[in-house]
Design a protein around this motif. Structure first.
Motif, PDB file in Angstrom:
ATOM      1  N   PHE A 344       0.826  -1.206   0.000  1.00 30.01           N
ATOM      2  CA  PHE A 344       0.000   0.000   0.000  1.00 30.01           C
ATOM      3  C   PHE A 344       0.865   1.264   0.000  1.00 30.01           C
ATOM      4  CE2 PHE A 344      -2.360   3.370   2.157  1.00 30.01           C
ATOM      5  CZ  PHE A 344      -3.524   3.402   1.407  1.00 30.01           C
ATOM      6  N   ILE A 345       1.849   1.296   0.880  1.00 35.82           N
ATOM      7  CA  ILE A 345       2.712   2.485   0.993  1.00 35.82           C
ATOM      8  C   ILE A 345       3.536   2.687  -0.275  1.00 35.82           C
ATOM      9  CG2 ILE A 345       4.634   3.506   2.286  1.00 35.82           C
ATOM     10  CD1 ILE A 345       3.551   1.805   4.717  1.00 35.82           C
ATOM     11  N   LEU A 346       4.121   1.607  -0.786  1.00 38.89           N
ATOM     12  CA  LEU A 346       4.927   1.720  -2.001  1.00 38.89           C
ATOM     13  C   LEU A 346       4.056   2.061  -3.208  1.00 38.89           C
ATOM     14  CD1 LEU A 346       7.397  -1.293  -1.573  1.00 38.89           C
ATOM     15  CD2 LEU A 346       7.809   1.118  -1.095  1.00 38.89           C
ATOM     16  N   GLY A 347       2.814   1.579  -3.201  1.00 36.09           N
ATOM     17  CA  GLY A 347       1.890   1.931  -4.277  1.00 36.09           C
ATOM     18  C   GLY A 347       1.640   3.433  -4.320  1.00 36.09           C
ATOM     19  N   LEU A 348       1.423   4.035  -3.157  1.00 37.58           N
ATOM     20  CA  LEU A 348       1.241   5.489  -3.091  1.00 37.58           C
ATOM     21  C   LEU A 348       2.496   6.207  -3.575  1.00 37.58           C
ATOM     22  CD1 LEU A 348      -0.595   5.922   0.342  1.00 37.58           C
ATOM     23  CD2 LEU A 348      -1.600   5.899  -1.953  1.00 37.58           C
ATOM     24  N   LYS A 349       3.654   5.657  -3.235  1.00 37.05           N
ATOM     25  CA  LYS A 349       4.923   6.249  -3.686  1.00 37.05           C
ATOM     26  C   LYS A 349       5.001   6.275  -5.209  1.00 37.05           C
ATOM     27  CE  LYS A 349       8.880   3.981  -3.855  1.00 37.05           C
ATOM     28  NZ  LYS A 349      10.149   3.293  -3.505  1.00 37.05           N
ATOM     29  N   PHE A 350       4.634   5.165  -5.840  1.00 39.30           N
ATOM     30  CA  PHE A 350       4.691   5.097  -7.298  1.00 39.30           C
ATOM     31  C   PHE A 350       3.671   6.025  -7.951  1.00 39.30           C
ATOM     32  CE2 PHE A 350       6.744   0.824  -6.686  1.00 39.30           C
ATOM     33  CZ  PHE A 350       7.934   1.156  -7.307  1.00 39.30           C
ATOM     34  N   ILE A 351       2.499   6.165  -7.345  1.00 41.89           N
ATOM     35  CA  ILE A 351       1.484   7.077  -7.892  1.00 41.89           C
ATOM     36  C   ILE A 351       2.013   8.511  -7.914  1.00 41.89           C
ATOM     37  CG2 ILE A 351      -0.767   8.145  -7.451  1.00 41.89           C
ATOM     38  CD1 ILE A 351      -1.688   5.394  -6.391  1.00 41.89           C
ATOM     39  N   ILE A 352       2.641   8.930  -6.816  1.00 40.69           N
ATOM     40  CA  ILE A 352       3.192  10.291  -6.756  1.00 40.69           C
ATOM     41  C   ILE A 352       4.333  10.456  -7.752  1.00 40.69           C
ATOM     42  CG2 ILE A 352       4.507  11.884  -5.290  1.00 40.69           C
ATOM     43  CD1 ILE A 352       2.803  10.843  -2.927  1.00 40.69           C
ATOM     44  N   ASP A 353       5.196   9.453  -7.838  1.00 41.13           N
ATOM     45  CA  ASP A 353       6.332   9.534  -8.757  1.00 41.13           C
ATOM     46  C   ASP A 353       5.857   9.613 -10.216  1.00 41.13           C
ATOM     47  OD1 ASP A 353       9.179   9.488  -9.273  1.00 41.13           O
ATOM     48  OD2 ASP A 353       8.918   7.455 -10.021  1.00 41.13           O
ATOM     49  N   MET A 354       4.864   8.800 -10.571  1.00 42.53           N
ATOM     50  CA  MET A 354       4.365   8.803 -11.941  1.00 42.53           C
ATOM     51  C   MET A 354       3.535  10.040 -12.231  1.00 42.53           C
ATOM     52  SD  MET A 354       3.435   4.737 -12.195  1.00 42.53           S
ATOM     53  CE  MET A 354       2.749   4.784 -13.853  1.00 42.53           C
ATOM     54  N   GLY A 355       2.776  10.477 -11.255  1.00 45.03           N
ATOM     55  CA  GLY A 355       1.918  11.640 -11.455  1.00 45.03           C
ATOM     56  C   GLY A 355       2.668  12.932 -11.690  1.00 45.03           C
ATOM     57  N   THR A 356       3.942  12.978 -11.319  1.00 50.81           N
ATOM     58  CA  THR A 356       4.742  14.190 -11.545  1.00 50.81           C
ATOM     59  C   THR A 356       5.388  14.207 -12.925  1.00 50.81           C
ATOM     60  OG1 THR A 356       6.609  13.138 -10.410  1.00 50.81           O
ATOM     61  CG2 THR A 356       5.217  14.602  -9.100  1.00 50.81           C
ATOM     62  N   GLY A 357       5.102  13.203 -13.747  1.00 51.95           N
ATOM     63  CA  GLY A 357       5.547  13.234 -15.137  1.00 51.95           C
ATOM     64  C   GLY A 357       7.018  12.926 -15.333  1.00 51.95           C
ATOM     65  N   VAL A 358       7.521  13.334 -16.488  1.00 51.13           N
ATOM     66  CA  VAL A 358       8.895  12.990 -16.886  1.00 51.13           C
ATOM     67  C   VAL A 358       9.889  14.070 -16.433  1.00 51.13           C
ATOM     68  CG1 VAL A 358       8.303  11.472 -18.808  1.00 51.13           C
ATOM     69  CG2 VAL A 358       8.412  13.938 -19.196  1.00 51.13           C
ATOM     70  N   ASN A 359       9.785  14.497 -15.178  1.00 46.81           N
ATOM     71  CA  ASN A 359      10.646  15.591 -14.705  1.00 46.81           C
ATOM     72  C   ASN A 359      12.128  15.239 -14.738  1.00 46.81           C
ATOM     73  OD1 ASN A 359      11.128  14.221 -12.086  1.00 46.81           O
ATOM     74  ND2 ASN A 359       9.025  14.832 -11.608  1.00 46.81           N
ATOM     75  N   ALA A 360      12.467  13.995 -14.422  1.00 43.93           N
ATOM     76  CA  ALA A 360      13.876  13.583 -14.422  1.00 43.93           C
ATOM     77  C   ALA A 360      14.464  13.660 -15.825  1.00 43.93           C
ATOM     78  CB  ALA A 360      14.015  12.162 -13.877  1.00 43.93           C
TER      79      ALA A 360
END
Length: 500
Positions: A344-360
């Motif tokens: 659950f916690i890691l899933g939320l982490k991935f949602i935030i990471d993906m939701g911020t787009g291709v910033n890297a």
């Protein structure tokens, strides 16, 4: 954008086909009676430590490929020395890695012997795994900048998992023992390396020259400076990214690491489309920077954000709706169920990471690539103390929380920097609508299916949630890329379409 969309969809489908084999492999590793949790933990420890070794081995050269390839593309093919330069840089990096591995081996023994003796036994077998992984990765980058993203995605995500499946089958039928399986696994990327090299040679995309080109002579100072920063930042980033599992291996042993890694694997299913979109958009972003086309960069930034946010919500909530029944139906070793809330916690982490787009990708292909180093340092200095303290206090869940906090702060800093420098941000009102819609449909499906259990329950929940969510996304027009995809499907079925 249609070219990016088309390649992303095709590449994602191939990757998910690979994930099917990956799921099968994970099932074998975690099913009662086949492997011990610490044996699964060992394989995952090799993968995680390899990423840190890999960051040392590359000398920052692959990132330089992505940044400078538009300049090298202007050269006649026979004069393009980019691939040769990167390849030999990585050979030098591997020699450095071997020396460091030998030097720090006594320290590794002291830190891991008590809890993870199996890892100590196979410590040096990580080196051949890293060597072939690194060369394959360089060939993969060469494919991406040549806009040939499908073949490397298929090899990495599907063929590599098939190789692992083959090794597991040999082990299950006692053709090989576990020791032979691990040693064979250490060379698994060698086959992929040869396949991808042959593919690139066949398409005339691999060029060797030992003559230094005019581009290298002109930009060598900038190239070396970037490699130094990216190299240091890469080591920091990969150490920070994998510190949770490495620290858990040290504190709790390979069994705890195996449980955590299974949870990470399940959660990482969410991020599969991100890999495709990142691989495919990077060359387009690099070219747009060279042409100073900020409008195109902003468009890719915004589209990647909303598309990845919707996809991540779709996958995560499907997983979380069915997680309890999945554990029971698949007869997973009860030991692994302890990692449920880590998912659950890691899933939320991935949602935030993906939701911020291709910033890297925007940063490391721009003139502000040095910021990669700064954010990498921030990530490391957040990850290590948080992970060490929270793992001691809350065990595996603590490691998950530490990763969530660190990566969230990491992305917030990147968002702020891109907005500050370029006045770009990826979010729209549709981002908020997507989260609200996903949460509402999840709640509805959860409450109407509480009395169901087993395989029928998983099928009903997934079907109901998926249909409601996709239909709502389509009719609310939450992403501009949904309608062209639907129209393309209609066209293939002979149904009249509307114009996108």
């Amino acid at each position: 954008m249609s070219n990016i969309r088309r390649q992303s969809i095709f590449s994602s489908l191939l990757i998910y086909m690979g994930f099917a084999f990956g799921a099968l492999n994970t099932y074998f590793f975690t099913k009662q009676g086949l492997f011990k949790p610490e044996e699964y933990g060992l394989i995952q420890a090799i993968i995680n430590i390899n990423l840190v070794f890999f960051s040392i081995c590359t000398l920052g050269a692959p990132a330089m490929m992505s940044r400078f390839f538009p300049y090298y593309d202007e050269l006649p093919k026979k004069e393009n020395d980019l691939f040769t330069f990167v390849l030999f840089s990585s050979f030098a990096g591997f020699i450095i890695l071997c020396l460091l591995a030998c030097f720090f081996q006594p320290l590794v023994v002291r830190k891991f012997q008590a809890t993870s003796s199996l890892l100590i036994h196979y410590y040096y077998w990580i080196l051949p795994y890293t060597f072939f992984y690194t060369i394959y990765y360089i060939l993969e980058v060469q494919s991406y900048i040549s806009k040939k993203a499908v073949a490397p995605s298929f090899l990495r995500e599907t063929v590599h998992r098939l190789i692992v499946t083959f090794l597991i089958v040999l082990f299950v039928f006692k053709v090989i023992n576990f020791d032979e399986m691990v040693k064979s696994y250490a060379f698994s990327y060698a086959l992929l390396m040869f396949f991808l090299a042959a593919f690139l040679i066949k398409h005339g995309l691999l060029n060797f020259t030992f003559k230094i080109s005019s581009v290298t002579k002109k930009h060598y100072k900038e190239i070396l400076k970037m490699m130094l920063f990216v190299y240091t930042g890469g080591i920091i980033f990969y150490l920070g990214l994998n510190f949770d599992s490495i620290n858990l291996t040290r504190q709790g042993g390979l069994e705890k690491s195996g449980i955590f890694t299974l949870s990470m694997y399940i959660a990482s299913i969410i991020s599969v489309p991100q890999r495709s979109i990142v691989a495919i958009t990077s060359p387009h972003i690099a070219t747009a920077w060279k042409e100073k086309n900020l409008k195109e960069i902003s468009r890719i930034y915004s589209r990647s954000s909303i598309n990845l946010l919707i996809i991540s919500l779709f996958i995560f909530l499907n997983i979380w709706l069915n997680i309890d029944d999945a554990y029971i139906f698949l007869k997973i070793n009860p030991t692994f169920i302890a990692g449920k809330y880590v998912i659950f916690i890691l899933g939320l982490k991935f949602i935030i990471d993906m939701g911020t787009g291709v910033n890297a990708q925007m940063l490391h292909t721009s003139n502000f690539w040095k910021f990669e180093f700064i954010t990498g340092v921030v990530l490391l200095f957040l990850t290590i103390p948080l992970n060490y303290w929270l793992t001691q206090k809350y065990d595996m869940v603590g490691a998950g929380i530490a990763g969530f906090i660190s990566l969230t702060v990491y992305n917030i800093i990147r968002l702020w920097f891109i907005y500050y420098k370029f006045k770009m941000q990826p979010f729209t009102i549709n981002s908020l609508k997507s989260v609200i819609v996903a949460a509402a449909i999840y709640g509805l499906v959860y409450f109407v299916s509480q009395t169901l259990s087993g395989l029928p329950a998983m099928i009903i929940r997934s079907t109901l949630f998926s249909l409601l969510f996709m239909v709502t996304v389509y009719f609310l027009k939450l992403t501009p890329d949904m309608e062209p995809v639907v129209n393309s499907i209609k066209k293939r079925l002979g149904i009249k379409t509307t114009q996108a």
